[in-house]
Design an enzyme around this catalytic site. Structure first.
Site, PDB file in Angstrom:
ATOM      1  CB  CYS A 224       6.685  -2.848   8.160  1.00  0.00           C
ATOM      2  SG  CYS A 224       7.107  -1.232   8.252  1.00  0.00           S
TER       3      CYS A 224
ATOM      4  CB  CYS B  24       0.757   2.216   9.162  1.00  0.00           C
ATOM      5  SG  CYS B  24       2.463   3.067   9.100  1.00  0.00           S
TER       6      CYS B  24
ATOM      7  CB  CYS C   8       0.046  -1.051   6.760  1.00  0.00           C
ATOM      8  SG  CYS C   8       1.321  -1.344   5.402  1.00  0.00           S
TER       9      CYS C   8
ATOM     10  CB  CYS D  10       6.010   3.560  -7.949  1.00  0.00           C
ATOM     11  SG  CYS D  10       5.218   4.838  -8.943  1.00  0.00           S
TER      12      CYS D  10
ATOM     13  CB  CYS E 168       8.113   6.726  -7.894  1.00  0.00           C
ATOM     14  SG  CYS E 168       7.282   7.219  -6.677  1.00  0.00           S
TER      15      CYS E 168
ATOM     16  CB  CYS F 164       4.765  11.264  -4.999  1.00  0.00           C
ATOM     17  SG  CYS F 164       3.439  10.227  -4.831  1.00  0.00           S
TER      18      CYS F 164
ATOM     19  NE  ARG G 165      -0.184   7.955  -9.029  1.00  0.00           N
ATOM     20  CZ  ARG G 165       0.958   8.351  -8.656  1.00  0.00           C
ATOM     21  NH1 ARG G 165       1.330   7.997  -7.505  1.00  0.00           N
ATOM     22  NH2 ARG G 165       1.711   8.843  -9.341  1.00  0.00           N
TER      23      ARG G 165
HETATM   24  N1  SAM Z   1       6.810   1.768   4.072  1.00  0.00           N
HETATM   25  C1  SAM Z   1       6.503   2.955   3.163  1.00  0.00           C
HETATM   26  C2  SAM Z   1       5.915   4.289   4.195  1.00  0.00           C
HETATM   27  O1  SAM Z   1       4.919   4.069   4.568  1.00  0.00           O
HETATM   28  O2  SAM Z   1       6.316   5.360   3.631  1.00  0.00           O
HETATM   29  C3  SAM Z   1       6.135   2.847   1.976  1.00  0.00           C
HETATM   30  C4  SAM Z   1       4.910   2.030   1.747  1.00  0.00           C
HETATM   31  S1  SAM Z   1       3.337   2.579   2.320  1.00  0.00           S
HETATM   32  C5  SAM Z   1       2.389   1.076   1.933  1.00  0.00           C
HETATM   33  C6  SAM Z   1       2.709   3.999   1.211  1.00  0.00           C
HETATM   34  C7  SAM Z   1       1.652   4.452   1.364  1.00  0.00           C
HETATM   35  O3  SAM Z   1       0.251   3.472   1.050  1.00  0.00           O
HETATM   36  C8  SAM Z   1       1.014   4.713   2.841  1.00  0.00           C
HETATM   37  O4  SAM Z   1       1.579   5.854   3.428  1.00  0.00           O
HETATM   38  C9  SAM Z   1      -0.466   4.722   2.571  1.00  0.00           C
HETATM   39  O5  SAM Z   1      -0.919   6.002   2.376  1.00  0.00           O
HETATM   40  C10 SAM Z   1      -1.017   3.687   1.604  1.00  0.00           C
HETATM   41  N2  SAM Z   1      -1.573   2.579   2.131  1.00  0.00           N
HETATM   42  C11 SAM Z   1      -0.988   1.664   2.675  1.00  0.00           C
HETATM   43  N3  SAM Z   1      -1.961   0.614   2.919  1.00  0.00           N
HETATM   44  C12 SAM Z   1      -2.985   1.032   2.360  1.00  0.00           C
HETATM   45  C13 SAM Z   1      -4.305   0.501   2.644  1.00  0.00           C
HETATM   46  N4  SAM Z   1      -4.727  -0.614   2.951  1.00  0.00           N
HETATM   47  N5  SAM Z   1      -5.420   1.289   1.917  1.00  0.00           N
HETATM   48  C14 SAM Z   1      -5.030   2.465   1.265  1.00  0.00           C
HETATM   49  N6  SAM Z   1      -3.973   3.058   1.440  1.00  0.00           N
HETATM   50  C15 SAM Z   1      -3.005   2.317   1.854  1.00  0.00           C
HETATM   51 FE1  SF4 Z   2       5.341  -0.010   7.163  1.00  0.00          FE
HETATM   52 FE2  SF4 Z   2       2.991  -0.040   5.979  1.00  0.00          FE
HETATM   53 FE3  SF4 Z   2       3.451   1.753   7.758  1.00  0.00          FE
HETATM   54 FE4  SF4 Z   2       4.679   1.614   5.149  1.00  0.00          FE
HETATM   55  S1  SF4 Z   2       2.467   2.043   5.661  1.00  0.00           S
HETATM   56  S2  SF4 Z   2       5.741   2.249   7.148  1.00  0.00           S
HETATM   57  S3  SF4 Z   2       4.964  -0.527   5.126  1.00  0.00           S
HETATM   58  S4  SF4 Z   2       3.540  -0.318   8.107  1.00  0.00           S
END
Ligand code: SAM
Ligand code: SF4
Ligand code: DTB
Length: 336
Positions: free
Chosen positions: A49, A53, A56, A93, A124, A184, A256
């Site tokens: 990606c 973040c 992530c 989802c 979802c 959501c 949730r």
């Molecule tokens: N890439 C898309 C986005 O960020 O909108 C969708 C997938 S992203 C992984 C969805 C959500 O998962 C993130 O916004 C975050 O809130 C949650 N998330 C991701 N990694 C996480 C982690 N290590 N621990 C807890 N929540 C996490």
């Molecule tokens: Fe990409 Fe992870 Fe951020 Fe979603 S949460 S935009 S998958 S880096």
């Protein structure tokens, strides 16, 4: 003069017993306290990606050694969704590690929505930022919910993500709402933010023109190679306070108990359900991280007398629904 609206700061730091009592009382006005909505997650496109973040594992900028996969084939997604349905999930989802969907991917994504919807599951997706046209096409294909989290407070946001703004997130949420898709939206706690940040995050969610129908509260799962890999764990009682405050501020939303359950004791999860959490992800995998397996959740549900919520059309008569037995096809839990 109308009464001042309630803010998170009026609730979050109450004596815990008072906060829990209020949350459970509000919960019982709107929901069956022994029923839990069960969703199943599938990563339809993992890793690589472009966003940054800090939490992530899927960001190409982080040092996690996750490769980048291609978008899954529609038929494979539908085969997974059939399995999830057979195991008792009611919402499916699908998540993709994208900044936003590319036009070339839209036909497959729309076919996934349509196919999952045709199985009789709620649909979802979480695909990153959407424009209005994408939101409308997803709605037309049968998308019930779109997940897009604000993640944290506006103040702390830039400490966690720099490649898209808090305002970008709110704009996507507004487009999803305008397209008639259920929203959501929630966030993550335990990223080093303060209690005031957690409160501000909840105030933002509750202060949207319409509260999200579904509010995932994720406990940070520290992922190897990410900037937040060594973040000290949040005191679990702070997590419970976040859930209880969300429940009171958004009384008719599903809250949730999202990522992080694999690290939580039965007792902590029970406290979260008492605080008003009434939705979980089931199955032993989230997107890339682990989650309690089918047997573990079935034991937890049996121990607590919880039942998996069924979709309205499949639900039994109300008198049966009020009984503490498991009235669903999944024999005790809704684990997948
Ligand atoms: N890439 C898309 C986005 O960020 O909108 C969708 C997938 S992203 C992984 C969805 C959500 O998962 C993130 O916004 C975050 O809130 C949650 N998330 C991701 N990694 C996480 C982690 N290590 N621990 C807890 N929540 C996490
Ligand atoms: Fe990409 Fe992870 Fe951020 Fe979603 S949460 S935009 S998958 S880096
Ligand atoms: C949400 O709020 N939590 C889910 C879902 N929306 C997409 C994702 C949790 C991801 C946990 C870390 C992982 O599996 O990589």
């Amino acid at each position: 003069m109308s009464p001042r609206p309630v803010h998170a700061a009026d609730l979050y730091s109450l004596p815990l017993m008072d906060l829990l009592f209020r949350a459970q009382s509000v919960h019982r006005q709107h929901f069956d306290p022994n029923s839990v909505q069960c969703s199943k997650l599938l990563s339809i496109k993992t890793g690589g990606c472009p966003e940054d973040c800090a939490y992530c594992s899927q960001s190409a900028r982080n040092g996690s050694d996750l490769g980048a996969s291609k978008l899954m084939e529609v038929e494979r997604v539908l085969a997974e969704a059939r399995r999830a349905k057979a195991a008792g999930a009611t919402r499916y989802c699908m998540g993709a590690a994208w900044r936003s969907p590319k036009e070339r991917d839209m036909p497959a994504v729309l076919a996934m929505v349509q196919g999952v919807k045709d199985l009789g599951l709620e649909t979802c997706m979480t695909l990153g930022m959407l424009d209005s046209d994408q939101a409308l096409r997803l709605k037309a294909a049968g998308l019930d919910y779109y997940n897009h989290n604000i993640d944290t407070s506006e103040r702390y946001y830039a400490e966690v993500i720099t490649t898209r703004s808090f305002q970008d997130r709110l704009e996507t949420l507004a487009r999803v709402r305008a397209a008639g898709i259920h929203v959501c939206a929630g966030g993550i706690v335990g990223m080093g933010e303060t209690a005031a940040d957690r409160m501000a995050m909840l105030d933002t969610l509750a202060g949207l023109p319409d509260a999200p129908e579904s509010v995932p509260i994720n406990m940070l799962m520290p992922m190897a190679g990410t900037p937040l890999a060594d973040t000290p764990p949040l005191d679990p009682i702070e997590f419970v306070r976040t859930i209880a405050t969300a429940r009171i501020l958004m009384p008719t939303s599903y809250v949730r108990l999202s990522a992080g359950r694999s690290e939580m004791s039965d007792e902590l999860q029970a406290l979260c359900f008492f605080a008003g959490a009434n939705s979980i992800f089931v199955g032993d995998k989230l997107l890339t991280a682990g989650n309690p397996d089918e047997d573990k959740d079935a034991r937890l549900f049996a121990k607590l007398g919880l039942r998996a919520e069924m979709l309205a059309e499949a639900a039994p008569a109300p008198d049966h629904a009020a009984e503490p037995e498991h009235g669903c096809a999944c024999a005790g839990g809704c684990a997948v």
